[in-house]
Write an enzyme that holds these catalytic residues in place. Structure first.
Site, PDB file in Angstrom:
ATOM      1  N   SER A 149       0.817  -1.212   0.000  1.00 30.69           N
ATOM      2  CA  SER A 149       0.000   0.000   0.000  1.00 30.69           C
ATOM      3  C   SER A 149       0.851   1.264   0.000  1.00 30.69           C
ATOM      4  CB  SER A 149      -0.939   0.017   1.208  1.00 30.69           C
ATOM      5  OG  SER A 149      -1.858  -1.042   1.155  1.00 30.69           O
ATOM      6  N   GLY A 169      -4.453  -1.916  -0.649  1.00 32.18           N
ATOM      7  CA  GLY A 169      -3.660  -1.645  -1.837  1.00 32.18           C
ATOM      8  C   GLY A 169      -3.483  -0.153  -2.045  1.00 32.18           C
ATOM      9  N   GLY A 225      -3.126   3.572  -4.360  1.00 34.79           N
ATOM     10  CA  GLY A 225      -3.764   4.278  -5.467  1.00 34.79           C
ATOM     11  C   GLY A 225      -5.107   4.898  -5.126  1.00 34.79           C
ATOM     12  N   CYS A 227      -9.407  -1.792   3.900  1.00 32.45           N
ATOM     13  CA  CYS A 227      -8.649  -0.676   3.360  1.00 32.45           C
ATOM     14  C   CYS A 227      -9.105  -0.327   1.937  1.00 32.45           C
ATOM     15  CB  CYS A 227      -7.158  -0.979   3.433  1.00 32.45           C
ATOM     16  SG  CYS A 227      -6.139   0.511   3.417  1.00 32.45           S
ATOM     17  N   PHE A 228      -8.323  -0.627   0.917  1.00 32.49           N
ATOM     18  CA  PHE A 228      -8.749  -0.377  -0.461  1.00 32.49           C
ATOM     19  C   PHE A 228     -10.037  -1.138  -0.758  1.00 32.49           C
ATOM     20  CE2 PHE A 228      -7.688  -0.286  -5.177  1.00 32.49           C
ATOM     21  CZ  PHE A 228      -7.708   1.098  -5.273  1.00 32.49           C
ATOM     22  N   GLN A 269     -12.927   0.954   0.365  1.00 32.56           N
ATOM     23  CA  GLN A 269     -13.219   2.033  -0.573  1.00 32.56           C
ATOM     24  C   GLN A 269     -13.926   1.511  -1.821  1.00 32.56           C
ATOM     25  OE1 GLN A 269      -9.280   3.603  -1.119  1.00 32.56           O
ATOM     26  NE2 GLN A 269      -9.060   4.063   1.069  1.00 32.56           N
ATOM     27  N   HIS A 289      -6.604  -2.068   9.233  1.00 37.56           N
ATOM     28  CA  HIS A 289      -5.946  -3.351   8.995  1.00 37.56           C
ATOM     29  C   HIS A 289      -6.121  -4.300  10.169  1.00 37.56           C
ATOM     30  CE1 HIS A 289      -3.486  -2.396   5.326  1.00 37.56           C
ATOM     31  NE2 HIS A 289      -3.850  -1.179   5.702  1.00 37.56           N
ATOM     32  N   GLU A 297      -5.433  -7.367  10.236  1.00 37.96           N
ATOM     33  CA  GLU A 297      -4.307  -8.308  10.320  1.00 37.96           C
ATOM     34  C   GLU A 297      -3.171  -7.708  11.150  1.00 37.96           C
ATOM     35  OE1 GLU A 297      -2.809  -5.547   7.343  1.00 37.96           O
ATOM     36  OE2 GLU A 297      -4.778  -6.380   7.776  1.00 37.96           O
TER      37      GLU A 297
END
Length: 388
Positions: A50, A232, A234, A259-260, A263, A357, A359
């Site tokens: 990321s 990830g 971007g 996370c990504f 979104q 996250h 994890e």
């Protein structure tokens, strides 16, 4: 270890510069300058996909004491484009260390800088926002300041950048379930960290990790009981995986995203996303679980967020192109520092996500129970399907 260091300079997009010494590889690099507030876990940070195309500033002043080991990598390589620390450790001091942090940076060609006032730099980024920056050392540091500033200005911005395809696995692979296999999950690798499929495998899930380019047909080909979209890099507004996820949701397959992946769920449901001023990065971010009222200390790495109404249940905006709506949805988790959306829960379809996250390598582990929640979602869906 190096006994002397070459001169290095960090140049920000708005013209401010910091002069220090080379740390890691000598040369030049340009990316988005962001800061991480974690006191530990720099190896996990550096190997988190990321952070692709970002110059990471560590707010902890002393970095590198535990060296580098063969166990804590979250991917196959270091992904940050540049690294900024105040005081690097003179030598590693940890029984697990197989080498030094600086040796790892140098071996992988990561250009860094040390000996600068990272507190001043962090305050600047908090006030002005994340911005492009360049780290130049050795011969590059001696070039005219206007030349270096132009190289920074020429670098691509994070907004509008599609980066998941640059960090994803090239080939699908399988992480076997630990003990008795209970379920099969298709996990889209948008920049996945190795701890994520490991934690699912510990819960009896066989994880099929697929490239970011996987189609719905390729996902369905592994006969998944559930689908997972990873973290990830971007801009989520560029993510082609939004359309793939809509097919997953329409098919009624249970979904979990982090996370990504959060979104992308937000955009699949019809919400917008936007870039945060300086983002959340570190392992000490407080998040409110709306359902329980509990506050969890969580690990974050995101510069974009979902634009959805807080503290109310709403009907997901319709997908105008396909005439599809996915029913009721609510913001399930809220960042307590700035009221940013940190999770979504669908009430009429089996789908949920969090922005942080669970994890949490290298910690904290307050949110690890979310993998159990995913298993519970798979259990409930399997029970429902068995009655049909």
């Amino acid at each position: 270890m190096l006994t002397s260091r070459e001169r290095a300079v960090l140049v920000l997009e708005d013209g401010r510069t910091f002069t220090g010494e080379a740390f890691g590889a000598v040369g030049e690099t340009v990316g988005e300058a962001v800061f991480s507030t974690g006191m530990t876990g720099y190896q996990e940070t550096l190997t988190d996909p990321s952070y692709h195309r970002q110059v990471v500033v560590m707010t902890a002043p002393h970095v590198g004491n535990t060296g580098w080991n063969d166990e804590d990598d979250e991917s196959s390589r270091i992904w940050v484009t540049g690294f900024v620390v105040r005081d690097p450790a003179v030598r590693p001091s940890n029984w697990r260390a197989s080498g030094s942090l600086e040796d790892a940076l140098r071996e992988q060609g990561v250009v860094g800088i040390c000996g600068i006032d990272t507190r001043a730099l962090t305050r600047h980024l908090r006030e002005r926002g994340a911005m492009r920056a360049g780290v130049f050392s050795g011969d590059a540091a001696g070039e005219p300041s206007d030349v270096l500033a132009q190289r920074v200005a020429d670098a691509p911005a994070m907004e509008g950048s599609e980066l998941a395809s640059q960090v994803t696995t090239e080939q699908a692979y399988v992480v076997e379930a630990k003990g008795e296999k209970r379920y099969t999950v298709a996990a889209l690798d948008l920049g996945i960290k190795s701890m994520t499929p490991f934690l699912m495998a510990e819960r009896g899930i066989e994880v099929h990790v697929l490239p970011a380019s996987a189609t719905f047909e390729q996902i369905r080909a592994v006969h998944p009981d559930g689908v997972f979209f990873s973290n990830g890099p971007g801009d989520p507004s560029t993510a082609p995986q939004v359309e793939v996820l809509r097919e997953v949701l329409s098919a009624g397959i249970p979904y979990f995203g982090i996370c990504f992946g959060n979104q992308i769920l937000g955009r699949a449901l019809g919400f917008g996303t936007y870039k945060l001023k300086y983002g959340h990065r570190g392992i000490n971010q407080p998040v409110l679980d709306v359902a329980t009222g509990q506050v969890e200390v969580t690990a974050h790495n995101h510069g974009f967020a979902v634009d959805a109404p807080l503290r109310e249940i709403v009907t997901a905006p319709a997908d105008a192109e396909h005439g599809t709506s996915y029913g009721r949805v609510q913001v399930s988790h809220i960042g307590l520092n700035d009221d940013v959306v940190e999770g979504l829960a669908c009430l009429d379809i089996p789908a949920f996500s969090v922005q942080y996250h669970p994890e949490a390598a290298a910690g904290p582990h307050d949110a690890a129970h979310l993998f159990d929640r995913f298993v519970e979602l798979l259990d409930a869906h399997a029970a429902k399907e068995s009655t049909k």
